[in-house]
Design a protein around this motif. Structure first.
Motif, PDB file in Angstrom:
ATOM      1  N   ASN A 131       5.460  -2.164 -12.459  1.00  0.00           N
ATOM      2  CA  ASN A 131       4.571  -2.491 -11.343  1.00  0.00           C
ATOM      3  C   ASN A 131       4.834  -3.924 -10.864  1.00  0.00           C
ATOM      4  N   THR A 133       3.978  -5.097  -7.848  1.00  0.00           N
ATOM      5  CA  THR A 133       3.184  -5.275  -6.627  1.00  0.00           C
ATOM      6  C   THR A 133       2.989  -6.751  -6.257  1.00  0.00           C
ATOM      7  N   ASP A 134       2.665  -7.567  -7.258  1.00  0.00           N
ATOM      8  CA  ASP A 134       2.392  -8.987  -6.980  1.00  0.00           C
ATOM      9  C   ASP A 134       3.635  -9.741  -6.524  1.00  0.00           C
ATOM     10  N   LEU A 145       4.373   2.384  -5.804  1.00  0.00           N
ATOM     11  CA  LEU A 145       4.288   2.513  -7.260  1.00  0.00           C
ATOM     12  C   LEU A 145       5.128   3.672  -7.789  1.00  0.00           C
TER      13      LEU A 145
HETATM   14  C1  LIG Z   1      -0.255  -2.817 -10.073  1.00  0.00           C
HETATM   15  O1  LIG Z   1      -0.464  -4.206  -9.940  1.00  0.00           O
HETATM   16  C2  LIG Z   1      -1.499  -4.552  -9.033  1.00  0.00           C
HETATM   17  C3  LIG Z   1      -1.490  -6.051  -8.875  1.00  0.00           C
HETATM   18  O2  LIG Z   1      -1.457  -6.692 -10.130  1.00  0.00           O
HETATM   19  C4  LIG Z   1      -2.812  -3.999  -9.488  1.00  0.00           C
HETATM   20  O3  LIG Z   1      -3.846  -4.326  -8.568  1.00  0.00           O
HETATM   21  C5  LIG Z   1      -2.703  -2.486  -9.625  1.00  0.00           C
HETATM   22  O4  LIG Z   1      -3.900  -1.947 -10.168  1.00  0.00           O
HETATM   23  C6  LIG Z   1      -1.539  -2.108 -10.518  1.00  0.00           C
HETATM   24  N1  LIG Z   1      -1.380  -0.658 -10.458  1.00  0.00           N
HETATM   25  C7  LIG Z   1      -1.139   0.075 -11.528  1.00  0.00           C
HETATM   26  C8  LIG Z   1      -1.042   1.550 -11.319  1.00  0.00           C
HETATM   27  O5  LIG Z   1      -0.994  -0.402 -12.627  1.00  0.00           O
END
Ligand SMILES: *[C@@H]1O[C@H](CO)[C@@H](O)[C@H](O)[C@H]1NC(C)=O
Length: 398
Positions: A131, A133-134, A145
């Motif tokens: 992950n 995302t950040d 994802l």
């Molecule tokens: C992925 O990372 C983001 C940001 O840290 C977070 O908000 C999100 O819940 C995470 N998603 C999963 C599926 O772990």
């Protein structure tokens, strides 16, 4: 006599035809020198093919003589084909005014490194098993994802496969059913251009050709740099690429420019345009653009990139360390050890396993070591095998 005239007519038509072929080929050649110019030249090239055909037909007309109806139809045909050309150009202009959507599969260190630069030129979407995302949102990259949502929810023009060499095949295996599902939902036009950036080239090329639907265009590339060697930008860095397949046609990598000959269909022109737009990102960033067949790349890199890693790893295992009296030569040896050992063992293994020339390179290095040591022994008049251990203890005893 009649026969002779007919014969001369045929010969002159053949000469005219050959002239057309030559002029079209040399136009195609301009692709290599300037990428920016190519995009502009793409359509004029196909239109020049049209007009060349027309000049042939004019010869035809003089031979058949005074056929007014045919003349009229030819003119109409010419008018329509130039109209079609202009519509195609307008369509490409519209496509170009929309930024490319570029997806990156594998958002590790290298994936992030290229994503950062791509954001200057288009919309970028990343995906990976981890992950990120950040990290992605910090550089203005959208993050998916899962590979499912990456393929099905995003409308990507290009997908760059930036996974490690060892997991490349599994990634393509996962990707293919999703591309097919997307195609069923959105039509054949939804197939993205697939690009690989691996450090070996024949292996990913074969996998992509074997596994992808044939409607998928393929571009095989190797940026010969990374986040360490090009941390101050891509200017002057080498970018190797092979335009592998466009509109179901596998291109001959040894002759760029032939594509105009094989296929000037609308799909081909659009596929080529998309590929050129993606390549122009690297060119705009200042890369030294090298078109090269995947097989040639691998034979060169076994004797350059792989041997660099091999020697770096060997010297690393030897446990060399900086001393108070390092020469500049030794400092560069230490730098070699440091840079090659900083890369993952997966990369080193990939360079060995998936380049069929690498085994040969190892054999030659072994042979070269024996030859060099043999030359030392011969000077001392010693015949036989070098016994490093005894020699060392002799020295230590002194
Ligand atoms: C992925 O990372 C983001 C940001 O840290 C977070 O908000 C999100 O819940 C995470 N998603 C999963 C599926 O772990």
């Amino acid at each position: 006599m009649k026969l002779l005239i007919t014969f001369i007519c045929i010969i002159s038509i053949e000469i005219a035809k050959q002239h057309c072929v030559v002029s079209a080929w040399s136009q195609g050649g301009s692709t290599i020198t300037s990428r920016g110019a190519t995009i502009q030249h793409q359509l004029p090239t196909s239109s020049s093919l049209f007009s060349s055909t027309q000049s042939n037909d004019k010869d035809d007309i003089t031979i058949n003589s005074n056929n007014g109806e045919l003349e009229r139809l030819k003119k109409e045909e010419q008018r329509l084909s130039s109209l079609l050309d202009s519509i195609r150009q307008q369509k490409l202009a519209v496509l170009r005014s929309r930024p490319l959507s570029i997806g990156i599969v594998g958002f590790g260190r290298f994936g992030q490194f290229i994503a950062q630069s791509f954001t200057k030129y288009g919309n970028v979407v990343g995906t990976s098993r981890t992950n990120y995302t950040d990290v992605a949102s910090e550089m203005g990259v959208k993050y998916s994802l899962t590979l499912d949502s990456f393929v099905l929810d995003e409308d990507l023009d290009v997908i760059v496969l930036a996974t490690s060499i060892v997991s490349f095949k599994d990634t393509v295996f996962e990707l293919v059913p999703l591309l097919e599902k997307k195609m069923q939902l959105k039509g054949a036009g939804s197939y993205p251009l697939i690009v690989d950036v691996a450090s070996v080239k024949e292996h990913p090329r074969n996998i992509l050709l074997d596994l992808l639907p044939e409607e998928c265009d393929i571009l095989c590339t190797h940026p010969m740099f990374g986040p360490d060697s090009a941390k101050n930008g891509w200017r002057g860095q080498t970018f190797v690429y092979e335009k592998t397949r466009i509109n179901k046609v596998i291109l001959d990598p040894d002759f760029e420019g032939q594509e105009n000959q094989l296929d000037i269909s609308e799909e081909h022109v659009e596929g080529m345009d998309r590929m050129e737009r993606f390549l122009s990102i690297w060119e705009e960033e200042g890369c030294n653009m090298i078109p090269m067949a995947c097989s040639d790349h691998d034979s060169y890199s076994a004797n350059s990139q792989f041997i660099t890693h091999l020697v770096g790893r060997i010297l690393g295992i030897q446990g060399l360390k900086a001393t108070p009296i390092d020469t500049t030569g030794f400092q560069s040896v230490l730098r070699l050890i440091e840079t090659t050992n900083a890369d993952s063992f997966d990369l080193f293994y990939g360079l060995y396993k998936y380049n069929r020339n690498s085994g040969y390179t190892i054999g030659r290095l072994r042979g070269a070591l024996d030859d060099v040591v043999g030359a030392l022994l011969q000077r001392d008049g010693v015949v036989g095998v070098f016994d490093g251990g005894n020699r060392k203890s002799d020295d230590d005893a002194k």
